[in-house]
Design a protein around this motif. Structure first.
Motif, PDB file in Angstrom:
ATOM      1  N   GLU A 211      36.385 -14.874 -13.316  1.00  0.00           N
ATOM      2  CA  GLU A 211      37.422 -14.440 -14.062  1.00  0.00           C
ATOM      3  C   GLU A 211      37.955 -12.977 -13.953  1.00  0.00           C
ATOM      4  O   GLU A 211      38.651 -12.497 -14.727  1.00  0.00           O
ATOM      5  CB  GLU A 211      36.646 -14.745 -15.711  1.00  0.00           C
ATOM      6  N   GLU A 212      37.487 -12.386 -12.805  1.00  0.00           N
ATOM      7  CA  GLU A 212      37.939 -10.939 -12.553  1.00  0.00           C
ATOM      8  C   GLU A 212      39.069 -10.804 -11.585  1.00  0.00           C
ATOM      9  O   GLU A 212      38.818 -11.854 -10.539  1.00  0.00           O
ATOM     10  CB  GLU A 212      36.660 -10.259 -12.209  1.00  0.00           C
ATOM     11  N   SER A 213      39.946 -10.243 -11.840  1.00  0.00           N
ATOM     12  CA  SER A 213      40.858  -9.851 -10.671  1.00  0.00           C
ATOM     13  C   SER A 213      40.388  -9.466  -9.490  1.00  0.00           C
ATOM     14  O   SER A 213      39.460  -8.633  -9.386  1.00  0.00           O
ATOM     15  CB  SER A 213      42.073  -9.203 -11.046  1.00  0.00           C
ATOM     16  N   ALA A 214      40.923  -9.963  -8.104  1.00  0.00           N
ATOM     17  CA  ALA A 214      40.566  -9.276  -6.786  1.00  0.00           C
ATOM     18  C   ALA A 214      41.407  -8.081  -6.525  1.00  0.00           C
ATOM     19  O   ALA A 214      41.129  -7.686  -5.465  1.00  0.00           O
ATOM     20  CB  ALA A 214      40.402 -10.388  -5.945  1.00  0.00           C
TER      21      ALA A 214
ATOM     22  N   ALA B 213      35.625  -5.629  14.213  1.00  0.00           N
ATOM     23  CA  ALA B 213      35.368  -6.976  13.495  1.00  0.00           C
ATOM     24  C   ALA B 213      33.900  -6.807  13.141  1.00  0.00           C
ATOM     25  O   ALA B 213      33.721  -7.435  11.799  1.00  0.00           O
ATOM     26  CB  ALA B 213      35.564  -8.184  14.828  1.00  0.00           C
ATOM     27  N   ARG B 214      33.070  -6.128  13.469  1.00  0.00           N
ATOM     28  CA  ARG B 214      31.585  -6.240  13.185  1.00  0.00           C
ATOM     29  C   ARG B 214      31.850  -5.526  12.010  1.00  0.00           C
ATOM     30  O   ARG B 214      31.233  -6.064  11.016  1.00  0.00           O
ATOM     31  CB  ARG B 214      30.870  -5.381  14.309  1.00  0.00           C
ATOM     32  N   MET B 215      32.456  -4.328  11.793  1.00  0.00           N
ATOM     33  CA  MET B 215      32.536  -3.506  10.496  1.00  0.00           C
ATOM     34  C   MET B 215      33.146  -4.483   9.352  1.00  0.00           C
ATOM     35  O   MET B 215      32.327  -4.336   8.205  1.00  0.00           O
ATOM     36  CB  MET B 215      33.306  -2.209  10.859  1.00  0.00           C
ATOM     37  N   TYR B 216      33.976  -4.865   9.684  1.00  0.00           N
ATOM     38  CA  TYR B 216      34.833  -5.810   8.636  1.00  0.00           C
ATOM     39  C   TYR B 216      33.786  -6.752   7.999  1.00  0.00           C
ATOM     40  O   TYR B 216      33.700  -6.985   7.121  1.00  0.00           O
ATOM     41  CB  TYR B 216      36.081  -6.399   9.174  1.00  0.00           C
ATOM     42  N   ALA B 217      33.070  -7.629   8.993  1.00  0.00           N
ATOM     43  CA  ALA B 217      32.313  -8.511   8.643  1.00  0.00           C
ATOM     44  C   ALA B 217      31.131  -8.200   7.546  1.00  0.00           C
ATOM     45  O   ALA B 217      30.848  -8.894   6.857  1.00  0.00           O
ATOM     46  CB  ALA B 217      31.624  -9.167  10.007  1.00  0.00           C
ATOM     47  N   TYR B 218      30.499  -7.000   8.028  1.00  0.00           N
ATOM     48  CA  TYR B 218      29.448  -6.601   6.932  1.00  0.00           C
ATOM     49  C   TYR B 218      29.862  -6.111   5.910  1.00  0.00           C
ATOM     50  O   TYR B 218      29.102  -6.328   4.611  1.00  0.00           O
ATOM     51  CB  TYR B 218      28.578  -5.304   7.805  1.00  0.00           C
ATOM     52  N   ILE B 219      31.146  -5.375   5.823  1.00  0.00           N
ATOM     53  CA  ILE B 219      31.658  -5.041   4.517  1.00  0.00           C
ATOM     54  C   ILE B 219      31.908  -6.247   3.653  1.00  0.00           C
ATOM     55  O   ILE B 219      31.757  -6.406   2.487  1.00  0.00           O
ATOM     56  CB  ILE B 219      32.716  -4.238   4.631  1.00  0.00           C
ATOM     57  N   ALA B 220      32.522  -7.342   4.345  1.00  0.00           N
ATOM     58  CA  ALA B 220      32.932  -8.432   3.546  1.00  0.00           C
ATOM     59  C   ALA B 220      31.624  -9.389   3.022  1.00  0.00           C
ATOM     60  O   ALA B 220      31.936  -9.820   2.075  1.00  0.00           O
ATOM     61  CB  ALA B 220      33.909  -9.557   4.573  1.00  0.00           C
ATOM     62  N   ILE B 221      30.674  -9.141   3.921  1.00  0.00           N
ATOM     63  CA  ILE B 221      29.519 -10.044   3.371  1.00  0.00           C
ATOM     64  C   ILE B 221      28.995  -9.102   2.148  1.00  0.00           C
ATOM     65  O   ILE B 221      28.235  -9.795   1.317  1.00  0.00           O
ATOM     66  CB  ILE B 221      28.643 -10.336   4.540  1.00  0.00           C
TER      67      ILE B 221
ATOM     68  N   SER C 273      49.694 -12.202  -3.570  1.00  0.00           N
ATOM     69  CA  SER C 273      50.569 -13.041  -3.958  1.00  0.00           C
ATOM     70  C   SER C 273      50.116 -13.909  -4.747  1.00  0.00           C
ATOM     71  O   SER C 273      50.734 -14.501  -5.799  1.00  0.00           O
ATOM     72  CB  SER C 273      51.346 -13.592  -2.985  1.00  0.00           C
ATOM     73  N   GLU C 274      48.880 -14.474  -4.592  1.00  0.00           N
ATOM     74  CA  GLU C 274      48.448 -15.580  -5.463  1.00  0.00           C
ATOM     75  C   GLU C 274      47.602 -15.087  -6.637  1.00  0.00           C
ATOM     76  O   GLU C 274      46.827 -15.872  -7.435  1.00  0.00           O
ATOM     77  CB  GLU C 274      47.403 -16.362  -4.522  1.00  0.00           C
ATOM     78  N   ASP C 275      47.324 -13.628  -6.732  1.00  0.00           N
ATOM     79  CA  ASP C 275      46.366 -12.882  -7.762  1.00  0.00           C
ATOM     80  C   ASP C 275      45.311 -13.810  -7.957  1.00  0.00           C
ATOM     81  O   ASP C 275      44.739 -14.268  -8.890  1.00  0.00           O
ATOM     82  CB  ASP C 275      47.464 -13.262  -9.263  1.00  0.00           C
ATOM     83  N   MET C 276      44.475 -13.586  -6.918  1.00  0.00           N
ATOM     84  CA  MET C 276      43.113 -14.414  -6.649  1.00  0.00           C
ATOM     85  C   MET C 276      42.195 -13.875  -7.394  1.00  0.00           C
ATOM     86  O   MET C 276      42.206 -12.422  -7.534  1.00  0.00           O
ATOM     87  CB  MET C 276      42.651 -14.367  -5.308  1.00  0.00           C
ATOM     88  N   LYS C 277      41.336 -14.685  -7.954  1.00  0.00           N
ATOM     89  CA  LYS C 277      39.823 -14.154  -8.642  1.00  0.00           C
ATOM     90  C   LYS C 277      39.092 -13.548  -7.605  1.00  0.00           C
ATOM     91  O   LYS C 277      39.212 -14.018  -6.413  1.00  0.00           O
ATOM     92  CB  LYS C 277      39.430 -15.340  -9.486  1.00  0.00           C
ATOM     93  N   LEU C 278      38.159 -12.916  -8.316  1.00  0.00           N
ATOM     94  CA  LEU C 278      37.213 -12.288  -7.199  1.00  0.00           C
ATOM     95  C   LEU C 278      36.432 -12.994  -6.513  1.00  0.00           C
ATOM     96  O   LEU C 278      36.054 -12.959  -5.304  1.00  0.00           O
ATOM     97  CB  LEU C 278      36.264 -11.219  -8.117  1.00  0.00           C
ATOM     98  N   ASP C 279      36.031 -14.297  -7.116  1.00  0.00           N
ATOM     99  CA  ASP C 279      34.998 -15.050  -6.276  1.00  0.00           C
ATOM    100  C   ASP C 279      35.539 -15.439  -5.089  1.00  0.00           C
ATOM    101  O   ASP C 279      35.189 -15.759  -4.039  1.00  0.00           O
ATOM    102  CB  ASP C 279      34.167 -16.290  -7.262  1.00  0.00           C
ATOM    103  N   ARG C 280      36.752 -16.165  -5.397  1.00  0.00           N
ATOM    104  CA  ARG C 280      37.472 -16.826  -4.410  1.00  0.00           C
ATOM    105  C   ARG C 280      37.858 -15.932  -3.077  1.00  0.00           C
ATOM    106  O   ARG C 280      37.833 -16.241  -2.052  1.00  0.00           O
ATOM    107  CB  ARG C 280      38.919 -17.375  -4.859  1.00  0.00           C
ATOM    108  N   ALA C 281      38.358 -14.691  -3.477  1.00  0.00           N
ATOM    109  CA  ALA C 281      38.800 -13.640  -2.596  1.00  0.00           C
ATOM    110  C   ALA C 281      37.573 -13.347  -1.648  1.00  0.00           C
ATOM    111  O   ALA C 281      37.712 -13.048  -0.509  1.00  0.00           O
ATOM    112  CB  ALA C 281      39.542 -12.471  -3.442  1.00  0.00           C
TER     113      ALA C 281
ATOM    114  N   ALA D  54      34.760 -13.024   3.264  1.00  0.00           N
ATOM    115  CA  ALA D  54      33.523 -13.148   3.931  1.00  0.00           C
ATOM    116  C   ALA D  54      33.553 -14.204   5.205  1.00  0.00           C
ATOM    117  O   ALA D  54      33.096 -13.835   6.353  1.00  0.00           O
ATOM    118  CB  ALA D  54      32.418 -13.518   3.062  1.00  0.00           C
ATOM    119  N   LEU D  55      34.193 -15.352   4.750  1.00  0.00           N
ATOM    120  CA  LEU D  55      34.231 -16.166   5.927  1.00  0.00           C
ATOM    121  C   LEU D  55      35.126 -15.985   7.040  1.00  0.00           C
ATOM    122  O   LEU D  55      35.003 -16.127   8.021  1.00  0.00           O
ATOM    123  CB  LEU D  55      34.511 -17.475   5.339  1.00  0.00           C
ATOM    124  N   THR D  56      36.379 -15.375   6.897  1.00  0.00           N
ATOM    125  CA  THR D  56      37.264 -14.975   7.664  1.00  0.00           C
ATOM    126  C   THR D  56      36.864 -13.734   8.840  1.00  0.00           C
ATOM    127  O   THR D  56      36.864 -13.855   9.885  1.00  0.00           O
ATOM    128  CB  THR D  56      38.655 -14.594   7.153  1.00  0.00           C
TER     129      THR D  56
END
Length: 462
Positions: free
Chosen positions: A42-45, A70-78, A301-309, A314-316
Motif C-alpha cells: 500500500e506504499e508508493s514506490a 551490474a554487481r552493485m545494482y543487484a546487491y542494492i536491489a536485493i 508511469s504506473e505509480d507502482m506500489k513498493l512491493d511490486r517495484a 531485484a529480479l531485473t
C-alpha cells in the motif's frame, strides 16, 4: 560517506528476529508478513526513483565498468527487496533461494515498522559499502538524499520510535547483505593476474585492438552468480572458425565483411542507434543501468506500489548480473577475435569502427546479454508487446526512442553494436540467447510471488 561499515559482520552477535506469523486473516501468503505494520503493498514506490537516479549519476561520475555496475545494482536491489518483504503479503523472501543468502535478520512480527524507512536505510548503507573504495565529490548528495527522505517520513507522521526501529533494522539488513557480497569472489579477483593468449598459431583468438589496452575483468565469469548455478550454466559455443590472413571464404570472414559493409553505408538512423545504446561508462549508467532506467520509467508511469517495484528491481538487476557472469565466462573461454582484427587482416588495413572496441573478447556481446536478460524479466513481470518511450538519455542530448516491446528494445540494443563496428552476428545473436536463458531460468524457478509461483508449478507439472 557518513558511515563506513566493516564489510565483515559477526552475525552470530546480531539478534535475529522472529520470521513467522503471516496474517492469514488478510489473505497473505508470505510467512514473513508483519500484520502490525502498514503493508508495503500500500506504499508508493516513487521515492525509489530518487535513489536510483542518484546511483546512476554516481556510476557515470566514477566510470564504473558494466560488470562492476551490474554487481552493485543487484546487491542494492536485493537489499531493497528484502527490506520491505515483511510488508508484502503475497511475496516471498529471496533468502534460501539466492546462492549463499542465509540468516538474514528479520523484523519483530509484533512491532510496527515503516517499510519506506527500512528501504531507505538499507539502500543507503548497501551503496555506502559497495562504493567505499571510491573517493568522490558526490558523497554529500547521497547523504543529503538519505537525510531528506528520513525527514519526510517524520513529516508523514512516522513516530520517532518507529523511525528508529526501522532504521536500526535497515542497518542490520544492510550489514548482512554486505557480508554476503564479500563471498562472491569479487575481492579475490582484484589480485589475480591475467596474460592474454598469443595468436601465434591460433588466429581466431582475441588480442587488444588498441594501444595500451588491458583485458577487462578476465575472471568475472568465475564469480558467484545470484541465482543461476554458475557461469557455465548458460554457456554457448557456436562461434565460427577463423584461420587468419587469407581466410576469405569462412563464416567468420563473411560476418566480418557484413560489419565492414554496414559501416561503409551507415545511415543516420544507425548512427543514432549506435550512439543511443553505447552507454559509455564516462557519461551514463552503463548498459545494465540503461535497463534499470527503462524500468524506472514504468515504476513512475504506473505509480507502482513498493512491493511490486521492489520485485522488479531485484529480479531485473540480479538477472543482468548473472547474464554478465555467464557472458564473461564465455568471453574468456572462447576468446574470439574482434571484427577490427579480421577486417584489417583481410579487407581494409587501416579500418576503424564507428565505436571504440572495448578491451575484451567479442564473443558473446555484453550488451546483448544484459538486454536479453532484462527484456525477458520485464516481459514476464510487466507485459509482452507493451509499447513504451525510452527517454533515458535526454540528459546527454539524445532524443527519446519509441519501442513496441521490451524484446524490440533488446534487439535494437544488441544490433547497435554491429552499427558500432565492434560485434559479429554470432556475438550478438548468441549473447541475446544467453541473456534470455538466464531470464527464463529466473522466471521459471525463482519463487517471488504467490500467484506466479502457482503458475510456474502448473507449467512444470504439464
Amino acid at each position: 560517506m557518513k558511515f563506513k561499515h566493516l564489510l565483515v559482520v559477526m552475525l552470530a552477535g546480531v539478534a535475529v528476529f522472529s520470521s513467522s506469523c503471516g496474517d492469514k486473516s488478510k489473505g497473505g501468503a508470505n510467512p514473513l508478513y508483519n500484520s502490525a505494520s502498514k503493508p508495503s503493498s500500500e506504499e508508493s514506490a516513487q521515492f525509489l526513483l530518487e535513489w536510483w537516479d542518484a546511483m546512476f549519476q554516481y556510476v557515470g561520475t566514477e566510470r564504473l565498468s558494466p560488470p562492476d555496475a551490474a554487481r552493485m545494482y543487484a546487491y542494492i536491489a536485493i537489499g531493497l527487496y528484502e527490506a520491505q518483504i515483511g510488508g508484502a503479503p503475497n511475496h516471498y523472501t529471496l533468502e534460501g533461494q539466492l546462492n549463499g543468502l542465509e540468516n538474514l535478520p528479520r523484523p519483530d512480527a509484533g512491532k510496527v515498522y515503516d517499510w519506506q524507512t527500512c528501504v531507505t536505510e538499507t539502500m543507503y548503507l548497501v551503496q555506502d559499502g559497495m562504493l567505499a573504495r571510491y573517493f568522490t565529490a558526490g558523497v554529500g548528495t547521497l547523504n543529503d538524499l538519505h537525510d531528506s527522505q528520513i525527514e519526510r517520513r517524520k513529516e508523514a507522521g512516522v513516530t520517532d520510535e518507529v523511525l528508529q526501529r526501522s532504521m536500526d533494522y535497515g542497518e542490520e539488513l544492510a550489514n548482512a547483505i554486505l557480508e554476503w557480497s564479500e563471498a562472491d569472489g569479487y575481492v579475490e579477483t582484484r589480485y589475480k593476474q591475467y596474460k592474454t593468449p598469443s595468436r601465434e598459431g591460433h588466429p581466431a583468438l582475441w588480442e587488444p585492438t588498441d594501444f595500451n589496452q588491458v583485458a577487462l575483468e578476465p575472471f568475472w565469469g568465475d564469480h558467484r552468480p545470484f541465482f543461476v548455478k554458475d557461469g557455465a550454466q548458460c554457456d554457448i559455443d557456436k562461434a565460427p572458425a577463423y584461420n587468419g590472413i587469407g581466410d576469405t571464404t569462412g563464416e567468420l570472414y563473411k560476418q566480418a565483411y557484413k560489419v565492414w559493409e554496414v559501416d561503409r553505408t551507415l545511415t543516420e538512423e544507425q548512427r543514432t542507434i549506435a550512439q543511443y545504446w553505447a552507454d559509455d561508462p564516462s557519461e551514463t549508467s552503463t548498459p545494465p543501468g540503461h535497463w534499470m532506467e527503462i524500468l524506472g520509467n514504468f515504476v513512475k508511469s504506473e505509480d507502482m506500489k513498493l512491493d511490486r517495484a521492489a520485485e522488479l528491481y531485484a529480479l531485473t538487476a540480479a538477472a543482468m548480473n548473472d547474464a554478465c557472469i555467464t557472458v564473461w565466462h564465455t568471453k574468456y573461454r572462447v576468446n574470439l577475435v574482434r571484427p577490427k582484427t579480421v577486417i584489417r587482416e583481410n579487407i581494409e588495413p587501416t579500418w576503424e569502427p564507428y565505436v571504440e572496441t572495448p578491451p575484451f573478447a567479442g564473443y558473446t556481446s555484453g550488451h546483448s546479454g544484459f538486454s536479453g536478460a532484462a527484456a525477458t524479466i520485464m516481459t514476464g513481470l510487466i507485459g509482452d508487446n507493451l509499447a513504451f518511450v525510452d527517454s533515458s538519455h535526454v540528459n546527454i542530448g539524445l532524443l527519446p526512442r519509441e519501442f513496441k516491446s521490451f524484446q524490440a528494445a533488446a534487439d535494437e540494443a544488441a544490433y547497435s553494436r554491429m552499427y558500432g563496428g565492434i560485434h559479429f552476428d554470432c556475438d550478438i545473436l548468441d549473447g541475446v540467447e544467453q541473456g534470455r536463458c538466464v531470464g527464463d531460468y529466473y522466471l521459471k524457478n525463482l519463487k517471488t510471488h504467490a500467484d506466479r509461483s502457482k503458475e510456474s508449478a502448473t507449467k512444470k507439472e504439464k
